[in-house]
Design a protein around this motif. Sequence first.
Motif, PDB file in Angstrom:
ATOM      1  N   GLU A   1     -60.450 -63.219 -66.694  1.00  0.00           N
ATOM      2  CA  GLU A   1     -59.896 -64.539 -67.001  1.00  0.00           C
ATOM      3  C   GLU A   1     -59.355 -64.688 -68.421  1.00  0.00           C
ATOM      4  O   GLU A   1     -59.408 -65.755 -69.025  1.00  0.00           O
ATOM      5  CB  GLU A   1     -60.932 -65.639 -66.693  1.00  0.00           C
TER       6      GLU A   1
ATOM      7  N   THR B   1     -57.572 -59.743 -63.877  1.00  0.00           N
ATOM      8  CA  THR B   1     -57.714 -61.174 -63.582  1.00  0.00           C
ATOM      9  C   THR B   1     -59.168 -61.641 -63.557  1.00  0.00           C
ATOM     10  O   THR B   1     -59.454 -62.774 -63.923  1.00  0.00           O
ATOM     11  CB  THR B   1     -57.049 -61.524 -62.238  1.00  0.00           C
ATOM     12  N   PHE B   2     -60.071 -60.764 -63.166  1.00  0.00           N
ATOM     13  CA  PHE B   2     -61.483 -61.136 -63.058  1.00  0.00           C
ATOM     14  C   PHE B   2     -62.109 -61.451 -64.420  1.00  0.00           C
ATOM     15  O   PHE B   2     -63.162 -62.090 -64.487  1.00  0.00           O
ATOM     16  CB  PHE B   2     -62.292 -60.041 -62.337  1.00  0.00           C
TER      17      PHE B   2
ATOM     18  N   GLN C   1     -51.704 -56.821 -61.429  1.00  0.00           N
ATOM     19  CA  GLN C   1     -52.993 -57.487 -61.563  1.00  0.00           C
ATOM     20  C   GLN C   1     -54.052 -56.716 -60.789  1.00  0.00           C
ATOM     21  O   GLN C   1     -53.804 -56.226 -59.697  1.00  0.00           O
ATOM     22  CB  GLN C   1     -52.915 -58.934 -61.050  1.00  0.00           C
ATOM     23  N   TYR C   2     -55.207 -56.615 -61.442  1.00  0.00           N
ATOM     24  CA  TYR C   2     -56.381 -55.982 -60.821  1.00  0.00           C
ATOM     25  C   TYR C   2     -57.472 -57.029 -60.754  1.00  0.00           C
ATOM     26  O   TYR C   2     -57.763 -57.689 -61.749  1.00  0.00           O
ATOM     27  CB  TYR C   2     -56.848 -54.765 -61.636  1.00  0.00           C
ATOM     28  N   ASP C   3     -58.082 -57.166 -59.557  1.00  0.00           N
ATOM     29  CA  ASP C   3     -59.087 -58.205 -59.339  1.00  0.00           C
ATOM     30  C   ASP C   3     -60.508 -57.719 -59.524  1.00  0.00           C
ATOM     31  O   ASP C   3     -61.459 -58.467 -59.304  1.00  0.00           O
ATOM     32  CB  ASP C   3     -58.915 -58.786 -57.945  1.00  0.00           C
ATOM     33  N   SER C   4     -60.686 -56.430 -59.895  1.00  0.00           N
ATOM     34  CA  SER C   4     -62.056 -55.935 -60.122  1.00  0.00           C
ATOM     35  C   SER C   4     -61.996 -54.719 -61.009  1.00  0.00           C
ATOM     36  O   SER C   4     -60.933 -54.156 -61.239  1.00  0.00           O
ATOM     37  CB  SER C   4     -62.722 -55.578 -58.796  1.00  0.00           C
TER      38      SER C   4
END
Length: 175
Positions: A158, A155-156, A172-175
């Motif tokens: 975009e 997700t990071f 989803q992975y945010d980093s």
Amino acid sequence: MTETINLKDHIRSIPDFPKPGILFYDISTLLAHAKAWHETIEQMAAALKPHKPDLLAGIESRGFLLAAPLALALGTGFVMLRKKGKLPGITVRHTYALEYGTDTIEIQSDAVEAGKRVVLVDDLLATGGTMAAAVTLLQQVGAVVPAAACIIELTFLEGRKRLPVPVEALLQYDS
């Protein structure tokens, strides 16, 4: 009582691959675990069913691993999107920009009947460049693309913002 499977437990993180500073999310460990792989296909099939696909299009090569069993689960056909020069017969190609240079993907010219609903499938959505190019290519050959789908979304980065269609992502992975 059915055991709940956390799919993230079956994704291996490999630092500095394919180059320093990149954290690679490896699905080979997920593929090797029968129950987790089965659960992945079941969850993806449930997410894609509302989009009413006639066909699934897999992006070379890990997208093939996901799209083919999903097509069986959903009772649809499966078509391949491959790198330039890998498909026999007459092909339609789309060249797109990468961070450094360009790449080209192709589909066989007769793979999709105009107006068919084709959901695009790959293992991972990062910056969205390849998926966006694949949507463009499918539309070029007359497909209606109601959605794209992946196991993992970073997700990071975009990438979802680059796609003109909704995205179904299991993890989803945010980093």
